[in-house]
Design a protein around this motif. Structure first.
Motif, PDB file in Angstrom:
ATOM      1  N   MET A  23       7.488  -2.267  -7.849  1.00  0.00           N
ATOM      2  CA  MET A  23       8.256  -1.168  -7.880  1.00  0.00           C
ATOM      3  C   MET A  23       8.983  -1.195  -6.205  1.00  0.00           C
ATOM      4  N   ALA A  24      10.252  -0.271  -6.451  1.00  0.00           N
ATOM      5  CA  ALA A  24      11.229   0.223  -5.210  1.00  0.00           C
ATOM      6  C   ALA A  24      10.298   0.972  -4.916  1.00  0.00           C
ATOM      7  N   GLY A  25       9.949   0.929  -2.768  1.00  0.00           N
ATOM      8  CA  GLY A  25       9.894   1.989  -2.342  1.00  0.00           C
ATOM      9  C   GLY A  25       9.937   2.046  -1.412  1.00  0.00           C
ATOM     10  N   SER A  26       9.283   1.978  -0.401  1.00  0.00           N
ATOM     11  CA  SER A  26       8.911   2.730   1.188  1.00  0.00           C
ATOM     12  C   SER A  26       7.436   2.899   1.647  1.00  0.00           C
ATOM     13  N   ASP A  27       7.478   2.775   3.243  1.00  0.00           N
ATOM     14  CA  ASP A  27       6.162   3.713   3.146  1.00  0.00           C
ATOM     15  C   ASP A  27       5.992   5.236   3.558  1.00  0.00           C
ATOM     16  N   ARG A  28       7.127   5.298   2.743  1.00  0.00           N
ATOM     17  CA  ARG A  28       6.886   6.599   2.876  1.00  0.00           C
ATOM     18  C   ARG A  28       6.345   7.154   1.335  1.00  0.00           C
ATOM     19  N   PHE A  29       6.604   6.538  -0.001  1.00  0.00           N
ATOM     20  CA  PHE A  29       6.364   6.255  -1.059  1.00  0.00           C
ATOM     21  C   PHE A  29       6.621   5.191  -1.808  1.00  0.00           C
ATOM     22  N   SER A  30       5.755   5.049  -2.347  1.00  0.00           N
ATOM     23  CA  SER A  30       5.785   3.777  -3.569  1.00  0.00           C
ATOM     24  C   SER A  30       5.684   3.312  -4.953  1.00  0.00           C
ATOM     25  N   PHE A  31       6.118   3.351  -5.919  1.00  0.00           N
ATOM     26  CA  PHE A  31       5.884   2.739  -7.402  1.00  0.00           C
ATOM     27  C   PHE A  31       5.552   1.615  -8.274  1.00  0.00           C
ATOM     28  N   GLU A  32       3.864   2.264  -8.603  1.00  0.00           N
ATOM     29  CA  GLU A  32       3.435   0.755  -9.235  1.00  0.00           C
ATOM     30  C   GLU A  32       3.349   1.389 -10.712  1.00  0.00           C
ATOM     31  N   TRP A  33       4.304   0.538 -11.270  1.00  0.00           N
ATOM     32  CA  TRP A  33       3.940   0.109 -13.078  1.00  0.00           C
ATOM     33  C   TRP A  33       2.636  -1.191 -13.293  1.00  0.00           C
ATOM     34  N   PHE A  34       1.821  -0.260 -14.562  1.00  0.00           N
ATOM     35  CA  PHE A  34       1.188  -1.139 -14.614  1.00  0.00           C
ATOM     36  C   PHE A  34       0.804  -0.678 -15.832  1.00  0.00           C
ATOM     37  N   GLU A  35      -0.181  -2.045 -16.649  1.00  0.00           N
ATOM     38  CA  GLU A  35      -0.780  -2.164 -18.102  1.00  0.00           C
ATOM     39  C   GLU A  35      -2.282  -2.069 -17.921  1.00  0.00           C
ATOM     40  N   LYS A  36      -2.989  -1.316 -18.788  1.00  0.00           N
ATOM     41  CA  LYS A  36      -4.205  -1.719 -19.216  1.00  0.00           C
ATOM     42  C   LYS A  36      -4.296  -2.405 -20.427  1.00  0.00           C
ATOM     43  N   PRO A  37      -5.238  -3.648 -21.490  1.00  0.00           N
ATOM     44  CA  PRO A  37      -5.643  -3.317 -22.494  1.00  0.00           C
ATOM     45  C   PRO A  37      -6.394  -2.423 -22.656  1.00  0.00           C
ATOM     46  N   PRO A  38      -6.806  -2.265 -24.064  1.00  0.00           N
ATOM     47  CA  PRO A  38      -7.885  -0.839 -24.653  1.00  0.00           C
ATOM     48  C   PRO A  38      -8.942  -1.294 -23.822  1.00  0.00           C
ATOM     49  N   ASP A  39      -9.834   0.149 -23.816  1.00  0.00           N
ATOM     50  CA  ASP A  39     -10.743   0.167 -22.897  1.00  0.00           C
ATOM     51  C   ASP A  39     -10.912  -0.664 -21.492  1.00  0.00           C
ATOM     52  N   HIS A  40     -10.050  -0.373 -21.150  1.00  0.00           N
ATOM     53  CA  HIS A  40     -10.177  -1.106 -19.508  1.00  0.00           C
ATOM     54  C   HIS A  40     -10.216  -0.106 -18.989  1.00  0.00           C
ATOM     55  N   SER A  41     -11.277   0.390 -17.991  1.00  0.00           N
ATOM     56  CA  SER A  41     -10.732   1.057 -16.636  1.00  0.00           C
ATOM     57  C   SER A  41     -10.469   0.720 -14.973  1.00  0.00           C
ATOM     58  N   SER A  42     -10.233   1.263 -14.546  1.00  0.00           N
ATOM     59  CA  SER A  42     -10.302   1.115 -12.743  1.00  0.00           C
ATOM     60  C   SER A  42     -11.774   1.554 -12.531  1.00  0.00           C
ATOM     61  N   PRO A  43     -12.045   0.841 -11.444  1.00  0.00           N
ATOM     62  CA  PRO A  43     -13.383   1.777 -10.913  1.00  0.00           C
ATOM     63  C   PRO A  43     -13.097   2.853 -10.335  1.00  0.00           C
ATOM     64  N   LEU A  44     -14.149   3.383 -10.095  1.00  0.00           N
ATOM     65  CA  LEU A  44     -14.182   4.750  -9.417  1.00  0.00           C
ATOM     66  C   LEU A  44     -13.472   4.462  -7.900  1.00  0.00           C
ATOM     67  N   HIS A  45     -12.385   5.086  -7.432  1.00  0.00           N
ATOM     68  CA  HIS A  45     -11.790   4.908  -6.208  1.00  0.00           C
ATOM     69  C   HIS A  45     -11.705   6.174  -5.699  1.00  0.00           C
ATOM     70  N   ASP A  46     -10.921   6.221  -4.385  1.00  0.00           N
ATOM     71  CA  ASP A  46     -10.226   7.360  -3.714  1.00  0.00           C
ATOM     72  C   ASP A  46      -9.256   6.480  -2.924  1.00  0.00           C
ATOM     73  N   HIS A  47      -8.403   6.628  -2.179  1.00  0.00           N
ATOM     74  CA  HIS A  47      -7.244   6.355  -1.317  1.00  0.00           C
ATOM     75  C   HIS A  47      -6.878   7.580  -0.293  1.00  0.00           C
ATOM     76  N   GLU A  48      -6.296   7.774   0.665  1.00  0.00           N
ATOM     77  CA  GLU A  48      -5.375   8.590   1.191  1.00  0.00           C
ATOM     78  C   GLU A  48      -3.973   9.099   0.944  1.00  0.00           C
ATOM     79  N   ASN A  49      -3.529   8.151   0.190  1.00  0.00           N
ATOM     80  CA  ASN A  49      -2.414   8.434  -0.544  1.00  0.00           C
ATOM     81  C   ASN A  49      -2.865   9.777  -1.868  1.00  0.00           C
ATOM     82  N   GLU A  50      -1.721  10.804  -1.409  1.00  0.00           N
ATOM     83  CA  GLU A  50      -1.144  10.854  -2.802  1.00  0.00           C
ATOM     84  C   GLU A  50      -0.797  10.574  -4.280  1.00  0.00           C
ATOM     85  N   GLN A  51      -1.287  11.068  -5.070  1.00  0.00           N
ATOM     86  CA  GLN A  51      -1.173  10.403  -6.440  1.00  0.00           C
ATOM     87  C   GLN A  51      -0.235  11.451  -7.333  1.00  0.00           C
TER      88      GLN A  51
END
Length: 115
Positions: A23-51
């Motif tokens: 979605m709308a954003g910039s280099d300073r911040f960004s927005f990501e809309w997301f959807e997940k099906p039942p029983d779905h998990s993202s992999p364990l991860h980390d990143h330099e961004n605050e979230q």
């Protein structure tokens, strides 16, 4: 002003049923809309961004090394930079959320990621 119509936004589907929309954003911040099906998990991860992860619909469980929290509609959680985490849909229905990142990021985080 920069408008980003949802149906025209950049989309990334890392796995079937797990879709992210930039979605709308910039280099300073960004927005990501997301959807997940039942029983779905993202992999364990980390990143330099605050979230901030905001649950819009359904149920999302955010798991870190130390704890987990289950979010319902309109609940949110803050994640520190470099904090390992994963986001799971622990409900029986599709879950929808909104991630806010500072600084902003692109889908390169997922596409250029090494397992």
């Amino acid at each position: 002003m920069k408008s980003v119509p949802f149906d025209e936004a950049e989309t990334y589907e890392p796995e079937a049923g797990w879709r992210r929309v930039s979605m709308a954003g910039s280099d300073r911040f960004s927005f990501e809309w997301f959807e997940k099906p039942p029983d779905h998990s993202s992999p364990l991860h980390d990143h330099e961004n605050e979230q901030v992860c905001l649950c819009l619909d359904g149920e999302l469980t955010v798991v870190t090394d130390d704890e987990s929290v289950t979010l319902g509609p309109n609940d949110s959680v803050y994640l520190e930079p470099n904090e390992p985490h994963r986001v799971e849909n622990t409900g029986d229905e599709r879950a929808v959320g909104l991630d806010v990142f500072a600084p902003g990021r692109s889908f390169d985080f997922w596409t250029d990621r090494e397992e």
